[in-house]
Design a protein around this motif. Structure first.
Motif, PDB file in Angstrom:
ATOM      1  N   ARG A  37      39.958  43.037  37.894  1.00  0.00           N
ATOM      2  CA  ARG A  37      39.789  42.181  36.875  1.00  0.00           C
ATOM      3  C   ARG A  37      40.530  40.698  36.890  1.00  0.00           C
ATOM      4  NH1 ARG A  37      37.262  42.714  32.423  1.00  0.00           N
ATOM      5  NH2 ARG A  37      38.521  41.473  31.645  1.00  0.00           N
ATOM      6  N   LEU A  38      41.198  40.421  38.050  1.00  0.00           N
ATOM      7  CA  LEU A  38      41.888  39.290  38.123  1.00  0.00           C
ATOM      8  C   LEU A  38      41.030  37.867  37.834  1.00  0.00           C
ATOM      9  CD1 LEU A  38      43.982  39.757  41.360  1.00  0.00           C
ATOM     10  CD2 LEU A  38      44.761  39.832  38.936  1.00  0.00           C
ATOM     11  N   GLY A  39      39.896  37.929  38.346  1.00  0.00           N
ATOM     12  CA  GLY A  39      38.879  36.950  37.961  1.00  0.00           C
ATOM     13  C   GLY A  39      38.567  36.860  36.500  1.00  0.00           C
ATOM     14  N   ALA A  40      38.070  37.879  36.037  1.00  0.00           N
ATOM     15  CA  ALA A  40      37.761  37.977  34.526  1.00  0.00           C
ATOM     16  C   ALA A  40      38.806  37.546  33.899  1.00  0.00           C
ATOM     17  CB  ALA A  40      37.284  39.375  34.322  1.00  0.00           C
ATOM     18  N   ASP A  41      40.235  38.089  34.151  1.00  0.00           N
ATOM     19  CA  ASP A  41      41.097  37.566  33.269  1.00  0.00           C
ATOM     20  C   ASP A  41      41.516  36.326  33.327  1.00  0.00           C
ATOM     21  OD1 ASP A  41      41.244  40.526  32.369  1.00  0.00           O
ATOM     22  OD2 ASP A  41      42.985  40.891  33.484  1.00  0.00           O
ATOM     23  N   ALA A 113      48.618  51.558  37.131  1.00  0.00           N
ATOM     24  CA  ALA A 113      49.478  51.782  36.066  1.00  0.00           C
ATOM     25  C   ALA A 113      50.270  50.710  35.588  1.00  0.00           C
ATOM     26  CB  ALA A 113      50.037  53.087  36.128  1.00  0.00           C
ATOM     27  N   THR A 114      50.893  50.126  36.753  1.00  0.00           N
ATOM     28  CA  THR A 114      51.780  48.953  36.767  1.00  0.00           C
ATOM     29  C   THR A 114      51.196  47.737  35.948  1.00  0.00           C
ATOM     30  OG1 THR A 114      52.968  49.708  38.572  1.00  0.00           O
ATOM     31  CG2 THR A 114      53.534  47.542  37.840  1.00  0.00           C
ATOM     32  N   ALA A 115      49.955  47.541  36.291  1.00  0.00           N
ATOM     33  CA  ALA A 115      49.313  46.484  35.703  1.00  0.00           C
ATOM     34  C   ALA A 115      48.942  46.736  34.317  1.00  0.00           C
ATOM     35  CB  ALA A 115      47.918  46.129  36.492  1.00  0.00           C
ATOM     36  N   ALA A 116      48.706  47.659  33.950  1.00  0.00           N
ATOM     37  CA  ALA A 116      48.527  48.152  32.592  1.00  0.00           C
ATOM     38  C   ALA A 116      49.737  48.204  31.741  1.00  0.00           C
ATOM     39  CB  ALA A 116      47.884  49.471  32.332  1.00  0.00           C
ATOM     40  N   ALA A 117      50.932  48.473  32.330  1.00  0.00           N
ATOM     41  CA  ALA A 117      52.183  48.616  31.664  1.00  0.00           C
ATOM     42  C   ALA A 117      52.511  47.125  31.339  1.00  0.00           C
ATOM     43  CB  ALA A 117      53.141  49.481  32.547  1.00  0.00           C
ATOM     44  N   ILE A 118      52.369  46.366  32.311  1.00  0.00           N
ATOM     45  CA  ILE A 118      52.833  44.902  32.272  1.00  0.00           C
ATOM     46  C   ILE A 118      51.912  44.239  31.317  1.00  0.00           C
ATOM     47  CG2 ILE A 118      52.874  42.555  33.311  1.00  0.00           C
ATOM     48  CD1 ILE A 118      53.381  44.254  35.978  1.00  0.00           C
ATOM     49  N   ALA A 119      50.847  44.693  31.213  1.00  0.00           N
ATOM     50  CA  ALA A 119      49.767  44.083  30.268  1.00  0.00           C
ATOM     51  C   ALA A 119      50.071  44.412  28.740  1.00  0.00           C
ATOM     52  CB  ALA A 119      48.203  44.320  30.350  1.00  0.00           C
ATOM     53  N   SER A 120      50.574  45.622  28.634  1.00  0.00           N
ATOM     54  CA  SER A 120      50.921  46.227  27.362  1.00  0.00           C
ATOM     55  C   SER A 120      52.266  45.961  26.968  1.00  0.00           C
ATOM     56  CB  SER A 120      50.365  47.649  27.175  1.00  0.00           C
ATOM     57  OG  SER A 120      51.657  48.386  28.004  1.00  0.00           O
ATOM     58  N   PHE A 125      58.009  51.372  32.589  1.00  0.00           N
ATOM     59  CA  PHE A 125      57.014  52.617  33.216  1.00  0.00           C
ATOM     60  C   PHE A 125      57.928  53.249  34.298  1.00  0.00           C
ATOM     61  CE2 PHE A 125      54.201  52.415  36.905  1.00  0.00           C
ATOM     62  CZ  PHE A 125      53.180  53.444  36.334  1.00  0.00           C
ATOM     63  N   ASP A 126      57.465  54.235  34.573  1.00  0.00           N
ATOM     64  CA  ASP A 126      58.040  55.030  35.698  1.00  0.00           C
ATOM     65  C   ASP A 126      56.740  55.594  36.305  1.00  0.00           C
ATOM     66  OD1 ASP A 126      59.057  56.738  37.771  1.00  0.00           O
ATOM     67  OD2 ASP A 126      59.938  57.860  36.277  1.00  0.00           O
ATOM     68  N   ALA A 127      56.542  55.267  37.722  1.00  0.00           N
ATOM     69  CA  ALA A 127      55.207  55.969  38.299  1.00  0.00           C
ATOM     70  C   ALA A 127      55.345  57.344  38.595  1.00  0.00           C
ATOM     71  CB  ALA A 127      55.025  55.492  39.597  1.00  0.00           C
TER      72      ALA A 127
END
Length: 185
Positions: A37-41, A113-120, A125-127
């Motif tokens: 989603r980099l381009g879309a975002d 999951a890291t990308a989602a955690a950063i976005a939220s 976050f712990d993997a």
């Protein structure tokens, strides 16, 4: 004579194995890592902050977002292809081989999951990976395959000098949106 044949064989072998990565393969790796989603975002952010596109109706904004997203995806993928150089095909094979392992799946899941955690905004976050998996992922992250992939994101050549004109052209052609190239910096 034998030396010439040996040299010719080495040259042919070297030439056959050296090949650039395919953009489609890079796109697939990005998708697996949750970077699809980099381009879309980026396009959505650009559209939101570009006054000339704010006057468009919903269909115009959607078309512009799609076209800008596609253009940015191509540019990012090409930057990674370029950073991988002539041994890109080999490096992509290493990526695919690693991503097919349990540790590779864990790395992909962790990236997503890291990308989602950063976005939220979730900073805690712990993997939840065990030490063996972390070590395997760390070893892969030290390889040229990983390093050159990541280096492609910092490529100064990702956006061409004529990006404004390209955007104007694609928006005019595909979305019937007329813009002045000077408005895009």
């Amino acid at each position: 004579m034998r030396a010439i044949a040996l040299l010719a064989g080495l040259l042919l072998t070297g030439g056959a194995s050296a090949a650039s990565a395919d953009r489609a393969d890079i796109g697939q790796i990005m998708q697996q890592l949750g970077m699809g989603r980099l381009g879309a975002d980026s396009a959505a952010s650009l559209i939101e902050n570009f006054p000339a596109l704010q006057t468009q109706d919903a269909a115009g904004k959607a078309c512009a977002t799609q076209q800008v997203s596609t253009m940015l995806d191509v540019q990012v993928q090409q930057g990674i292809v370029d950073s991988m150089g002539t041994d890109g095909k080999t490096l992509v094979k290493e990526w695919k081989k690693f991503l097919a392992t349990d540790s590779g799946s864990d790395m992909a899941r962790t990236f997503q999951a890291t990308a989602a955690a950063i976005a939220s905004g979730d900073e805690g976050f712990d993997a939840g990976l065990d030490e063996d998996r972390k070590a395997e992922i760390s070893r892969f992250m030290a390889t040229p395959a990983f390093q050159r992939f990541i280096d492609g994101f910092g490529s100064e050549s990702q956006l061409p000098a004529d990006i404004g004109q390209r955007l104007v052209d694609v928006l005019q052609r595909e979305c019937r949106i007329a813009l002045d190239p000077e408005q895009i910096s």
